[in-house]
Scaffold this motif. Structure first.
Motif, short mmCIF file in Angstrom:
data_model
loop_
_atom_site.label_atom_id
_atom_site.label_comp_id
_atom_site.label_asym_id
_atom_site.label_seq_id
_atom_site.Cartn_x
_atom_site.Cartn_y
_atom_site.Cartn_z
N ARG A 1 -21.61 34.66 -29.36
CA ARG A 1 -21.11 34.02 -31.18
C ARG A 1 -20.35 34.38 -32.03
O ARG A 1 -20.41 34.18 -33.35
CB ARG A 1 -22.41 33.34 -31.05
CG ARG A 1 -22.86 32.13 -29.98
CD ARG A 1 -24.08 31.74 -30.32
NE ARG A 1 -25.23 33.07 -30.09
CZ ARG A 1 -26.65 32.91 -30.03
NH1 ARG A 1 -26.79 31.60 -30.42
NH2 ARG A 1 -27.25 33.95 -29.88
N ARG A 2 -21.04 36.26 -32.08
CA ARG A 2 -20.56 36.86 -33.07
C ARG A 2 -19.68 37.60 -32.92
O ARG A 2 -19.45 38.82 -32.58
CB ARG A 2 -22.23 37.75 -33.77
CG ARG A 2 -23.18 37.35 -34.61
CD ARG A 2 -24.78 37.95 -33.88
NE ARG A 2 -24.84 38.59 -32.69
CZ ARG A 2 -25.59 39.64 -32.80
NH1 ARG A 2 -25.50 40.19 -33.75
NH2 ARG A 2 -25.72 39.33 -31.19
N PHE B 1 -35.03 47.84 -20.49
CA PHE B 1 -34.05 48.66 -21.32
C PHE B 1 -34.10 48.18 -22.83
O PHE B 1 -33.27 47.48 -22.97
CB PHE B 1 -33.10 48.84 -20.44
CG PHE B 1 -32.86 48.58 -19.48
CD1 PHE B 1 -32.22 50.47 -18.75
CD2 PHE B 1 -33.40 48.17 -18.20
CE1 PHE B 1 -31.69 50.91 -17.64
CE2 PHE B 1 -33.27 49.12 -17.15
CZ PHE B 1 -32.27 49.77 -16.49
N ASN C 1 -24.15 37.97 -18.41
CA ASN C 1 -25.66 39.12 -18.88
C ASN C 1 -25.91 37.99 -20.28
O ASN C 1 -26.81 38.05 -20.54
CB ASN C 1 -24.73 40.53 -19.36
CG ASN C 1 -25.52 40.97 -20.88
OD1 ASN C 1 -26.45 41.66 -19.69
ND2 ASN C 1 -25.01 40.65 -22.09
N THR D 1 -33.93 47.74 -26.10
CA THR D 1 -32.14 47.07 -26.81
C THR D 1 -32.34 46.28 -28.48
O THR D 1 -33.55 46.43 -27.81
CB THR D 1 -30.96 46.31 -25.90
OG1 THR D 1 -32.11 44.86 -25.87
CG2 THR D 1 -31.04 47.06 -24.78
N THR E 1 -23.58 43.59 -27.89
CA THR E 1 -24.53 44.33 -27.96
C THR E 1 -24.85 45.00 -26.25
O THR E 1 -25.48 44.29 -25.45
CB THR E 1 -26.06 43.77 -28.34
OG1 THR E 1 -25.77 42.70 -27.15
CG2 THR E 1 -24.98 43.05 -29.83
P1 NAP Z 1 -28.86 41.58 -26.30
O1 NAP Z 1 -27.82 42.93 -27.44
O2 NAP Z 1 -29.73 40.67 -27.24
O3 NAP Z 1 -28.19 40.60 -25.50
C1 NAP Z 1 -27.64 39.71 -25.15
C2 NAP Z 1 -26.01 38.99 -25.83
O4 NAP Z 1 -26.07 37.30 -25.96
C3 NAP Z 1 -26.12 39.20 -27.54
O5 NAP Z 1 -24.96 40.22 -27.44
C4 NAP Z 1 -25.67 37.37 -27.61
O6 NAP Z 1 -24.49 38.14 -28.79
C5 NAP Z 1 -25.66 36.88 -26.52
N1 NAP Z 1 -25.49 35.54 -26.46
C6 NAP Z 1 -26.20 34.86 -26.26
N2 NAP Z 1 -26.21 33.67 -26.82
C7 NAP Z 1 -25.19 33.51 -26.47
C8 NAP Z 1 -23.92 32.45 -26.44
N3 NAP Z 1 -24.86 31.21 -26.42
N4 NAP Z 1 -23.11 32.61 -25.95
C9 NAP Z 1 -22.44 34.01 -26.34
N5 NAP Z 1 -23.32 34.92 -26.18
C10 NAP Z 1 -24.24 34.69 -26.92
O7 NAP Z 1 -30.10 41.48 -25.36
P2 NAP Z 1 -30.32 42.94 -24.09
O8 NAP Z 1 -31.31 43.22 -23.81
O9 NAP Z 1 -29.25 43.62 -24.39
O10 NAP Z 1 -30.00 41.37 -22.82
C11 NAP Z 1 -28.74 41.12 -22.45
C12 NAP Z 1 -29.50 40.81 -20.92
O11 NAP Z 1 -29.78 41.69 -20.00
C13 NAP Z 1 -29.97 39.29 -21.37
O12 NAP Z 1 -29.32 38.45 -19.30
C14 NAP Z 1 -31.71 39.90 -20.80
O13 NAP Z 1 -32.33 38.95 -20.60
C15 NAP Z 1 -31.90 40.88 -19.44
N6 NAP Z 1 -32.77 41.73 -19.73
C16 NAP Z 1 -32.84 42.93 -20.69
C17 NAP Z 1 -33.35 43.26 -21.14
C18 NAP Z 1 -33.73 44.14 -21.46
O14 NAP Z 1 -34.93 45.34 -21.52
N7 NAP Z 1 -33.92 44.71 -22.32
C19 NAP Z 1 -34.12 43.73 -19.89
C20 NAP Z 1 -34.92 42.34 -18.67
C21 NAP Z 1 -32.88 41.61 -18.61
P3 NAP Z 1 -24.80 36.79 -30.00
O15 NAP Z 1 -26.43 36.34 -30.71
O16 NAP Z 1 -23.65 37.16 -31.24
O17 NAP Z 1 -24.78 34.92 -29.33
#
Ligand code: NAP
Ligand code: HXC
Length: 307
Positions: free
Chosen positions: A50-51, A207, A108, A209, A28
């Protein structure tokens, strides 16, 4: 939906041929777009989450969109919960058996939600720290032990936040965990650098999401919008391709002399404060509504988990 095309990337076709990259949480959001960029440029890409259904669907979608193009790589989805060290070892064994050592790892995967810190339970803290702080370290360690034993070179990129520099009010478990990974980046850049394993990190600003909006801007997902914070100097949110370009740069051996760096990609936001300090004006009613909305998103995702 596949998001990127070669002309949105800064790099020549086939740049990443021969590279093998694991992106945790790659089914994702930002992980998926980084996976897509690596795939378009010819890498073999593994994504986990996990999904199981979500990572498998993402791998298929990206493969269908890109793998057959000239110079395209392959993408494989693996169900794995990085909170479970044995599950990580099993996944890394699978990846190594599928074609040899990884050349790159992107830490990530993450969990996060806004909350007043005084409202957090021990389980609430652990829900985030066990994914971000412990999980990312154990994935890094499993790969690192193999790289060191086999004398392989590799690039590790961890996705942090700018809160590692100026704190993360209302997101304290995330800020603490990401700060730990920031120190891991600096520490292992030195400890393992002389054996060809380098460590860098990216600190993205906003960003939008689905996963982030549901937990950090609850209610925003229902409105289907994510207006840019007016204090961001560049006046807009980040674009996915911009993040993907930076990740490819750090993963590729073309940047081999960059080691131990955490690079912000936030339009200059953290230099102006950034973060969630504006939530200090919220009262009990706002926090209750946010908690209900976040819990509904958590429930929905949990129902799809296969590990
Ligand atoms: P996201 O789509 O919710 O991505 C998080 C991913 O981590 C999901 O695919 C989730 O999949 C996976 N995940 C969570 N727990 C897990 C586990 N125990 N084992 C394996 N996979 C796991 O959110 P995102 O916005 O793309 O964020 C991605 C990264 O960017 C993160 O590190 C976030 O902190 C960082 N970030 C994002 C932003 C932003 O604005 N979007 C800004 C700063 C930093 P499952 O639920 O299927 O496990
Ligand atoms: C207070 C909360 C809460 C909330 C959950 N909890 N939501 N506490 N406020 N809003 C508490 C629960 O009450 C429970 O404690 C504990 O947390 C565990 O909850 P579960 O739902 O059982 O957790 P779990 O199923 O393990 O889910 C983990 C999760 C969830 C972290 C809570 O959000 C998740 O799976 N997230 C993955 C995706 C994600 O978060 N993506 C966003 C990344 S964006 P009790 O004591 O009640 O049992 C990001 C951007 C940063 O990081 C930068 C932006 C600029």
């Amino acid at each position: 939906m596949a998001e990127l095309s070669l002309d949105q990337l800064m790099f020549r076709p086939g740049l990443m041929q021969g590279q093998r990259i694991l992106i945790t949480g790659g089914g994702t959001g930002l992980g998926k777009v980084m996976a897509e960029a690596c795939l378009i440029l010819g890498a073999e890409v593994y994504i986990c989450g996990r999904r199981g259904g979500v990572v498998e669907a993402a791998a298929k979608e990206l493969t269908d969109a890109h793998a057959s193009q000239k110079g395209g790589g392959k993408c494989v989805g693996l169900a794995c919960d990085i909170r479970v060290p044995e599950a990580i070892a099993e996944m890394i064994d699978t990846v190594w058996a599928d074609g040899g050592a990884l050349t790159g790892l992107v830490n990530n995967a993450a969990g996060n939600f806004i909350s007043r810190t005084e409202d957090l339970s021990a389980r609430g803290f652990d829900a985030i720290a066990n994914i971000v702080f412990r999980g990312s370290f154990f994935v890094t360690l499993e790969c690192g032990k193999r790289w060191l034993a086999e004398g392989k070179h590799a690039s590790v990129v961890s996705i942090l936040t700018t809160w590692v520099w100026n704190g993360g009010p209302f997101t304290v478990p995330s800020a603490m965990s990401k700060a730990g990974l920031n120190v891991m980046t600096a520490s292992l850049a030195v400890e393992w650098g002389n054996r060809g394993i380098r460590f860098n990190a990216i600190a993205p600003g906003p960003f939008p999401t689905e996963g982030m909006t549901a937990r950090l801007n609850p209610g925003g997902q229902d409105r289907g919008d994510e207006p840019a914070d007016p204090t961001i100097p560049l006046g807009r949110n980040g674009e996915m391709r911009e993040l993907a370009n930076l990740a490819v740069f750090l993963l590729d051996p073309g940047s081999a002399y960059v080691n131990g760096q955490t690079i912000a990609i936030d339009g200059g936001s953290h230099l102006q404060g950034g973060g969630f300090s504006r939530l200090a004006s919220w009262g009990d009613a706002e926090w209750e509504a946010a908690r209900d909305s976040i819990r509904a998103a958590n429930e929905k995702d949990r129902a799809q988990r296969t590990v």
